[in-house]
Every structure is written in structure tokens, then in C-alpha cells.
Design a protein around this motif. Structure first.
Motif, PDB file in Angstrom:
ATOM      1  N   PHE A  33     -10.032  -6.256  -7.242  1.00  0.00           N
ATOM      2  CA  PHE A  33      -8.875  -5.467  -6.823  1.00  0.00           C
ATOM      3  C   PHE A  33      -8.274  -6.090  -5.577  1.00  0.00           C
ATOM      4  CE2 PHE A  33     -12.707  -3.464  -5.116  1.00  0.00           C
ATOM      5  CZ  PHE A  33     -12.446  -3.480  -3.748  1.00  0.00           C
ATOM      6  N   ILE A  34      -7.023  -5.718  -5.287  1.00  0.00           N
ATOM      7  CA  ILE A  34      -6.360  -6.198  -4.072  1.00  0.00           C
ATOM      8  C   ILE A  34      -6.641  -5.199  -2.958  1.00  0.00           C
ATOM      9  CG2 ILE A  34      -4.171  -6.800  -2.978  1.00  0.00           C
ATOM     10  CD1 ILE A  34      -3.124  -7.582  -5.747  1.00  0.00           C
ATOM     11  N   HIS A  35      -7.206  -5.698  -1.867  1.00  0.00           N
ATOM     12  CA  HIS A  35      -7.530  -4.889  -0.694  1.00  0.00           C
ATOM     13  C   HIS A  35      -6.274  -4.593   0.116  1.00  0.00           C
ATOM     14  CE1 HIS A  35     -11.971  -5.508  -0.731  1.00  0.00           C
ATOM     15  NE2 HIS A  35     -11.634  -6.595  -1.406  1.00  0.00           N
ATOM     16  N   PHE A  36      -6.097  -3.351   0.478  1.00  0.00           N
ATOM     17  CA  PHE A  36      -5.031  -2.932   1.384  1.00  0.00           C
ATOM     18  C   PHE A  36      -5.650  -2.119   2.514  1.00  0.00           C
ATOM     19  CE2 PHE A  36      -2.643  -3.743  -2.453  1.00  0.00           C
ATOM     20  CZ  PHE A  36      -1.421  -4.215  -1.997  1.00  0.00           C
ATOM     21  N   SER A  37      -4.847  -1.848   3.528  1.00  0.00           N
ATOM     22  CA  SER A  37      -5.258  -1.007   4.653  1.00  0.00           C
ATOM     23  C   SER A  37      -4.151  -0.009   4.944  1.00  0.00           C
ATOM     24  CB  SER A  37      -5.478  -1.851   5.914  1.00  0.00           C
ATOM     25  OG  SER A  37      -6.498  -2.796   5.730  1.00  0.00           O
ATOM     26  N   THR A  38      -4.540   1.102   5.557  1.00  0.00           N
ATOM     27  CA  THR A  38      -3.543   2.030   6.079  1.00  0.00           C
ATOM     28  C   THR A  38      -3.078   1.503   7.435  1.00  0.00           C
ATOM     29  OG1 THR A  38      -5.162   3.363   7.286  1.00  0.00           O
ATOM     30  CG2 THR A  38      -4.723   3.978   4.969  1.00  0.00           C
ATOM     31  N   ALA A  39      -2.051   2.122   7.987  1.00  0.00           N
ATOM     32  CA  ALA A  39      -1.566   1.718   9.307  1.00  0.00           C
ATOM     33  C   ALA A  39      -2.690   1.785  10.337  1.00  0.00           C
ATOM     34  CB  ALA A  39      -0.389   2.597   9.725  1.00  0.00           C
ATOM     35  N   ALA A  40      -3.514   2.807  10.269  1.00  0.00           N
ATOM     36  CA  ALA A  40      -4.603   2.986  11.226  1.00  0.00           C
ATOM     37  C   ALA A  40      -5.725   1.963  11.039  1.00  0.00           C
ATOM     38  CB  ALA A  40      -5.164   4.400  11.113  1.00  0.00           C
ATOM     39  N   GLN A  41      -5.831   1.356   9.866  1.00  0.00           N
ATOM     40  CA  GLN A  41      -6.921   0.431   9.555  1.00  0.00           C
ATOM     41  C   GLN A  41      -6.554  -1.035   9.755  1.00  0.00           C
ATOM     42  OE1 GLN A  41      -7.330   1.810   5.538  1.00  0.00           O
ATOM     43  NE2 GLN A  41      -8.967   3.274   6.042  1.00  0.00           N
ATOM     44  N   VAL A  42      -5.276  -1.347   9.893  1.00  0.00           N
ATOM     45  CA  VAL A  42      -4.833  -2.748   9.951  1.00  0.00           C
ATOM     46  C   VAL A  42      -5.482  -3.522  11.091  1.00  0.00           C
ATOM     47  CG1 VAL A  42      -2.832  -4.231  10.428  1.00  0.00           C
ATOM     48  CG2 VAL A  42      -2.662  -2.435   8.720  1.00  0.00           C
ATOM     49  N   GLY A  43      -5.543  -2.945  12.281  1.00  0.00           N
ATOM     50  CA  GLY A  43      -6.101  -3.655  13.433  1.00  0.00           C
ATOM     51  C   GLY A  43      -7.534  -4.091  13.218  1.00  0.00           C
TER      52      GLY A  43
END
Length: 114
Positions: A33-43
Motif C-alpha cells: 500500500f502507499i503510506h500517507f500521513s495526516t498533517a499532525a504526523q508529517v513531521g
């Protein structure tokens, strides 16, 4: 509108633009799968997986446009992360931002809207 984010190399993103679809990184292919992050998880994602890397893009994606292929699953620190089971249709992309690397190897994370 729900927004999720993908950090990827500039070269991989340019290839996606040429093909009209993003198929993910080698890590994405390995995991299925393609990994994504939420705004809070990006850092934290940038720190853990991309520290010291240059020529990166932060891709902003409309999560609602991904339909049933997007699943929220537990991962790092038992948090829910967005995972896309399939290719990313570039029509769901809202913005592509350069992710600047600092001299110490960390990244300048822009202020992101969730």
C-alpha cells in the motif's frame, strides 16, 4: 475535505506526473500500500524515514477522493495512518510542495491544514 500527505522524492513525483499516476515508493510496494500521513504526523514521518534526504516533495491529497481504497490502520505509536491500497490518481492531488532540508538533515515542515 480531509487532507492527507505523502513525502516522496522529486524524481519519483516527476515520473508520476509523466505517467499520470503515482504507484508508490519501494517501501510502499514492499508493504502492499502507499503510506500517507495526516498533517499532525508529517513531521515525525519526515524525521523517521527521510532524515538527511534532499530533493523531496510533500504531496497534499484529498483523502475523500480516494474512496474505498483508502484505509485507516494502526501503525507507529498505535496511531491511525492512512494507507492507499492502489495507485494514487493525480486528480486527487491538491498541491505539491518542496520539502526543504536544513543543514542538520531535518526538514522545514510547512504549516499544514488537516
Amino acid at each position: 475535505m480531509n487532507t492527507i500527505f505523502k513525502i516522496c522524492s522529486a524524481s519519483a513525483w516527476r515520473e508520476a506526473e509523466r505517467r499520470g499516476v503515482y504507484r508508490g515508493s519501494a517501501d510502499d510496494a514492499r508493504d502492499g500500500f502507499i503510506h500517507f500521513s495526516t498533517a499532525a504526523q508529517v513531521g515525525e514521518t519526515a524525521r523517521k524515514h527521510f532524515f538527511g534526504q534532499t530533493a523531496l516533495f510533500l504531496v497534499e491529497v484529498d483523502a475523500d477522493a480516494l474512496g474505498q481504497a483508502l484505509r485507516w490502520e494502526r501503525s507507529r505509536n498505535d496511531e491511525l495512518f492512512p494507507h492507499l491500497y492502489g495507485e494514487l490518481d493525480l486528480g486527487a492531488v491538491r498541491a505539491v510542495l518542496e520539502l526543504h532540508t536544513r543543514a542538520d538533515g531535518s526538514h522545514d515542515i510547512p504549516e499544514l491544514e488537516p
